[in-house]
Design a protein around this motif. Structure first.
Motif, PDB file in Angstrom:
ATOM      1  N   VAL A 178      12.908  16.832 -14.114  1.00  0.00           N
ATOM      2  CA  VAL A 178      11.716  16.104 -13.683  1.00  0.00           C
ATOM      3  C   VAL A 178      12.012  14.605 -13.713  1.00  0.00           C
ATOM      4  O   VAL A 178      13.034  14.165 -14.249  1.00  0.00           O
ATOM      5  N   TYR A 179      11.118  13.834 -13.133  1.00  0.00           N
ATOM      6  CA  TYR A 179      11.207  12.385 -13.264  1.00  0.00           C
ATOM      7  C   TYR A 179      10.906  11.993 -14.710  1.00  0.00           C
ATOM      8  O   TYR A 179       9.981  12.525 -15.333  1.00  0.00           O
ATOM      9  N   CYS A 180      11.678  11.071 -15.229  1.00  0.00           N
ATOM     10  CA  CYS A 180      11.462  10.606 -16.599  1.00  0.00           C
ATOM     11  C   CYS A 180      10.140   9.861 -16.715  1.00  0.00           C
ATOM     12  O   CYS A 180       9.677   9.218 -15.764  1.00  0.00           O
ATOM     13  N   GLY A 181       9.543   9.922 -17.898  1.00  0.00           N
ATOM     14  CA  GLY A 181       8.351   9.142 -18.182  1.00  0.00           C
ATOM     15  C   GLY A 181       8.721   7.691 -18.444  1.00  0.00           C
ATOM     16  O   GLY A 181       9.902   7.349 -18.604  1.00  0.00           O
ATOM     17  N   PRO A 182       7.726   6.794 -18.483  1.00  0.00           N
ATOM     18  CA  PRO A 182       8.015   5.362 -18.613  1.00  0.00           C
ATOM     19  C   PRO A 182       8.788   4.988 -19.869  1.00  0.00           C
ATOM     20  O   PRO A 182       9.577   4.040 -19.853  1.00  0.00           O
ATOM     21  N   HIS A 183       8.589   5.717 -20.951  1.00  0.00           N
ATOM     22  CA  HIS A 183       9.232   5.324 -22.203  1.00  0.00           C
ATOM     23  C   HIS A 183      10.704   5.717 -22.274  1.00  0.00           C
ATOM     24  O   HIS A 183      11.375   5.429 -23.268  1.00  0.00           O
ATOM     25  N   ALA A 184      11.215   6.329 -21.212  1.00  0.00           N
ATOM     26  CA  ALA A 184      12.658   6.615 -21.168  1.00  0.00           C
ATOM     27  C   ALA A 184      13.466   5.334 -21.002  1.00  0.00           C
ATOM     28  O   ALA A 184      14.660   5.292 -21.294  1.00  0.00           O
ATOM     29  N   GLN A 240       1.175   4.483 -19.759  1.00  0.00           N
ATOM     30  CA  GLN A 240       1.331   5.099 -21.080  1.00  0.00           C
ATOM     31  C   GLN A 240       1.494   4.063 -22.186  1.00  0.00           C
ATOM     32  O   GLN A 240       2.097   4.318 -23.221  1.00  0.00           O
ATOM     33  N   ASP A 241       0.964   2.881 -21.936  1.00  0.00           N
ATOM     34  CA  ASP A 241       0.939   1.799 -22.909  1.00  0.00           C
ATOM     35  C   ASP A 241      -0.479   1.240 -22.965  1.00  0.00           C
ATOM     36  O   ASP A 241      -1.262   1.424 -22.026  1.00  0.00           O
ATOM     37  N   PRO A 242      -0.821   0.510 -24.025  1.00  0.00           N
ATOM     38  CA  PRO A 242      -2.125  -0.160 -24.058  1.00  0.00           C
ATOM     39  C   PRO A 242      -2.263  -1.138 -22.891  1.00  0.00           C
ATOM     40  O   PRO A 242      -1.303  -1.820 -22.524  1.00  0.00           O
ATOM     41  N   ASN A 243      -3.443  -1.191 -22.297  1.00  0.00           N
ATOM     42  CA  ASN A 243      -3.682  -2.120 -21.202  1.00  0.00           C
ATOM     43  C   ASN A 243      -3.908  -3.535 -21.735  1.00  0.00           C
ATOM     44  O   ASN A 243      -4.240  -3.726 -22.907  1.00  0.00           O
ATOM     45  N   PHE A 244      -3.736  -4.522 -20.846  1.00  0.00           N
ATOM     46  CA  PHE A 244      -3.915  -5.926 -21.202  1.00  0.00           C
ATOM     47  C   PHE A 244      -5.173  -6.485 -20.562  1.00  0.00           C
ATOM     48  O   PHE A 244      -5.443  -6.241 -19.382  1.00  0.00           O
ATOM     49  N   LEU A 245      -5.929  -7.288 -21.318  1.00  0.00           N
ATOM     50  CA  LEU A 245      -6.952  -8.161 -20.757  1.00  0.00           C
ATOM     51  C   LEU A 245      -6.603  -9.574 -21.200  1.00  0.00           C
ATOM     52  O   LEU A 245      -6.679  -9.903 -22.387  1.00  0.00           O
ATOM     53  N   PHE A 246      -6.172 -10.395 -20.257  1.00  0.00           N
ATOM     54  CA  PHE A 246      -5.770 -11.758 -20.565  1.00  0.00           C
ATOM     55  C   PHE A 246      -6.934 -12.703 -20.291  1.00  0.00           C
ATOM     56  O   PHE A 246      -7.302 -12.938 -19.141  1.00  0.00           O
ATOM     57  N   GLY A 262     -12.669  -3.805 -25.773  1.00  0.00           N
ATOM     58  CA  GLY A 262     -12.963  -2.415 -25.458  1.00  0.00           C
ATOM     59  C   GLY A 262     -12.315  -1.870 -24.214  1.00  0.00           C
ATOM     60  O   GLY A 262     -12.724  -0.818 -23.707  1.00  0.00           O
ATOM     61  N   VAL A 263     -11.263  -2.552 -23.691  1.00  0.00           N
ATOM     62  CA  VAL A 263     -10.639  -2.093 -22.453  1.00  0.00           C
ATOM     63  C   VAL A 263      -9.146  -1.828 -22.617  1.00  0.00           C
ATOM     64  O   VAL A 263      -8.401  -1.764 -21.644  1.00  0.00           O
ATOM     65  N   CYS A 264      -8.717  -1.671 -23.861  1.00  0.00           N
ATOM     66  CA  CYS A 264      -7.304  -1.406 -24.147  1.00  0.00           C
ATOM     67  C   CYS A 264      -6.992   0.082 -24.017  1.00  0.00           C
ATOM     68  O   CYS A 264      -5.957   0.470 -23.470  1.00  0.00           O
ATOM     69  N   LYS A 270      -7.256   6.199 -27.053  1.00  0.00           N
ATOM     70  CA  LYS A 270      -5.923   6.612 -26.628  1.00  0.00           C
ATOM     71  C   LYS A 270      -5.468   5.794 -25.418  1.00  0.00           C
ATOM     72  O   LYS A 270      -6.234   5.570 -24.491  1.00  0.00           O
ATOM     73  N   GLU A 271      -4.188   5.364 -25.467  1.00  0.00           N
ATOM     74  CA  GLU A 271      -3.645   4.714 -24.275  1.00  0.00           C
ATOM     75  C   GLU A 271      -3.440   5.759 -23.192  1.00  0.00           C
ATOM     76  O   GLU A 271      -3.155   6.924 -23.469  1.00  0.00           O
ATOM     77  N   GLU A 272      -3.598   5.322 -21.938  1.00  0.00           N
ATOM     78  CA  GLU A 272      -3.471   6.238 -20.810  1.00  0.00           C
ATOM     79  C   GLU A 272      -2.387   5.738 -19.864  1.00  0.00           C
ATOM     80  O   GLU A 272      -1.855   4.636 -20.028  1.00  0.00           O
ATOM     81  N   ALA A 273      -2.054   6.570 -18.891  1.00  0.00           N
ATOM     82  CA  ALA A 273      -1.029   6.194 -17.914  1.00  0.00           C
ATOM     83  C   ALA A 273      -1.678   5.394 -16.800  1.00  0.00           C
ATOM     84  O   ALA A 273      -1.879   5.877 -15.688  1.00  0.00           O
ATOM     85  N   GLY A 274      -2.039   4.142 -17.088  1.00  0.00           N
ATOM     86  CA  GLY A 274      -2.718   3.297 -16.114  1.00  0.00           C
ATOM     87  C   GLY A 274      -1.857   3.046 -14.891  1.00  0.00           C
ATOM     88  O   GLY A 274      -0.703   2.637 -15.005  1.00  0.00           O
TER      89      GLY A 274
END
Length: 527
Positions: A178-184, A240-246, A262-264, A270-274
């Motif tokens: 399969v295709y690797c996930g982002p943390h590979a 698959q990482d916490p989202n950023f609000l700058f 409240g938007v992380c 849980k962090e999601e695959a944004g």
């Protein structure tokens, strides 16, 4: 309605089809709408991947520019315009970075990014090196934005990962490749280019981001003044990482406030695959809300801006969760498809694993896209349609919004992996009334990015901020579009410019386009 073929759009995307499931293949590529030649009809730019075996020739995959001929058809003008890059393309954005009155083009690649300066004669010049914006990281979504409110557009690029195809490591799941996930592969920091005001830029990434910020796998980016303090903030959807609000402090720094705002994460912490994201005021309270597309089984997320500092996850009560749980979303955009005065949501869907059905029998690689109608009470309804435009089942990625046929409703451009793009004509929206606003900044940036537009019809108030970004790897018609239902007059049109200038006019006709020149006049352009 799917009008791709009759419109003459023949572009077909390729990810290179190595057969090795290389890590940089599954993200796909984007595209969008912009009026590159200033004739009043928005044109189409589509981004392609590349063959990665080094055997390139004149028939190599390349990006394509289609000129809108104004009669429902398009002509391929790529070669004449000089924007047919053969790099491994991912995303793009548009904006008038040199304030000369036409739209320029920035393209992100797996490899060095590119800035094309619009020459004003139907051609573009690659000015990447002289402008100093050749981002070397793997750029994904990007935006032009005036970060420091100095009247010149800056560039924000979301970057994904540190990866070299020659060092690709295969991944498998239950014995299936399969295709690797982002943390590979390790994440890299995003890139920020600040305009020097002379058509060159300075990389200020380290200066603006918090010193203790860890890099994430960035995919979607959108900007807007969510806290109402007069400068542009940015939201980044990370995979698959916490989202950023700058939060822009207005003093040359970004504060990363996603967690306390409240938007992380989702409402379960849980962090999601944004994938994609967009700012928009879906409940017409003059505060920008956020939507994010995510992986299958995660649901897309809808964050309601509660008080300009904290957001509430309204995914479940809005009615979006149940439907999106079964889809893998990418391009996502707030827009009013039926001109009723409330912003709806379009989502482009498609799995990333071409062999997902081997692992999950009920899941398909191609998927239907989704259109959610805003019911005006904080909830959305899935628009079920047997029209060919909404019934298409493809491996979709990018989604762009714009009125390509100038008939008063918003159409959709969808990019697909290893398939042709889709141009979807809106055939229902202009049954209601509308207006469109085009901006020309004088003290602010010429594109008007960051300007806040308010339209009042009776007791109904709508609010937009002007930009070209949002969605996923894509860009949009920069004219601000407002549906107004059955009302026959605009009571108040108000534009608040980044410079602080306020332009206002009352008693405008509906079903018209208006040009607002900062501090001078509001002109009716006609249909």
């Amino acid at each position: 309605m799917d009008v791709t073929e009759s419109a003459g759009i023949q572009f077909e995307h390729t990810d290179g089809r190595s057969g090795k499931r290389l890590f940089n293949e599954f993200l796909g590529s984007g595209g969008g709408f912009f009026d590159y030649d200033g004739d009043g009809d928005i044109d189409i730019y589509l981004i392609n991947g590349a063959i990665q075996n080094g055997n390139l020739d004149n028939m190599s995959p390349h990006n394509v520019l289609y000129r809108n001929d104004g009669d429902g058809t398009f002509t391929d003008v790529t070669k004449a315009a000089g924007v047919g890059s053969t790099a491994y393309g991912t995303g793009a954005t548009v904006g008038d970075y040199d304030n000369d009155g036409d739209l320029d083009l920035y393209v992100t690649n797996f490899g060095e990014d590119q800035l094309y300066q619009n020459q004003g004669d139907g051609t573009f010049k690659d000015v990447t090196k002289e402008a100093g914006v050749g981002n070397q990281e793997w750029g994904t979504s990007c935006v032009f934005v005036d970060i420091d409110n100095e009247g010149h557009l800056d560039i924000y690029v979301a970057n994904y990962a540190k990866y070299n195809p020659e060092e690709d490591k295969p991944c498998d799941e239950r014995g299936v490749q399969v295709y690797c996930g982002p943390h590979a592969y390790p994440a890299v920091h995003d890139t920020i280019f600040l305009s020097n005001g002379d058509r060159t830029f300075t990389d200020v990434s380290k200066r603006y981001r918090p010193s203790d910020l860890a890099p994430m796998h960035g995919l979607g980016v959108t900007f807007g003044d969510y806290d109402g303090d007069g400068d542009m903030d940015l939201y980044v959807a990370n995979d698959q990482d916490p989202n950023f609000l700058f939060q822009n402090d207005g003093k040359g720094k970004f504060l990363e406030v996603a967690l306390i705002s409240g938007v992380c994460y989702n409402d379960m912490g849980k962090e999601e695959a944004g994938m994609g994201t967009d700012f928009g005021d879906y409940n017409n309270d003059e505060k920008l809300d956020i939507t994010v597309s995510n992986y299958q089984t995660e649901t897309n997320t809808l964050y309601h801006n509660h008080d300009s500092s904290f957001f509430i996850d309204r995914t479940i009560p809005s009615g979006i969760a149940e439907i999106t749980h079964g889809y893998l979303g990418w391009g996502i955009k707030f827009f009013d498809y039926d001109n009723d005065g409330y912003q709806d949501i379009f989502v482009a869907n498609g799995h990333l694993m071409d062999n997902i059905s081997v692992l999950e029998k009920h899941v398909s690689y191609p998927q239907k896209n989704l259109l959610f109608r805003n019911l005006g009470d904080g909830t959305f309804a899935n628009v079920l349609s047997d029209t060919d435009g909404l019934s298409l089942k493809k491996v979709s990625r990018g989604a762009a919004i714009g009125d390509y046929d100038n008939d008063g409703d918003l159409d959709i451009l969808v990019t697909n992996c290893n398939q042709r793009a889709d141009l979807l004509q809106n055939t229902v929206g202009n049954r209601n009334n509308w207006i469109q606003i085009q901006l020309d900044g004088l003290k602010s940036n010429r594109s008007g990015f960051g300007a806040k537009i308010k339209v009042v019809t009776g007791d109904h108030v709508q609010y937009r901020e002007v930009h070209s970004g949002g969605s996923y790897l894509s860009f949009h018609d920069i004219r601000a579009h407002f549906g107004v239902g059955k009302v026959e007059q605009i009571d108040v049109l108000e534009v608040r410019w980044p410079s602080g200038q306020i332009d206002k006019k009352t008693g405008l006709d509906v079903n018209q386009r208006y040009l607002v020149i900062e501090g001078r006049k509001i002109i009716q352009l006609g249909n």
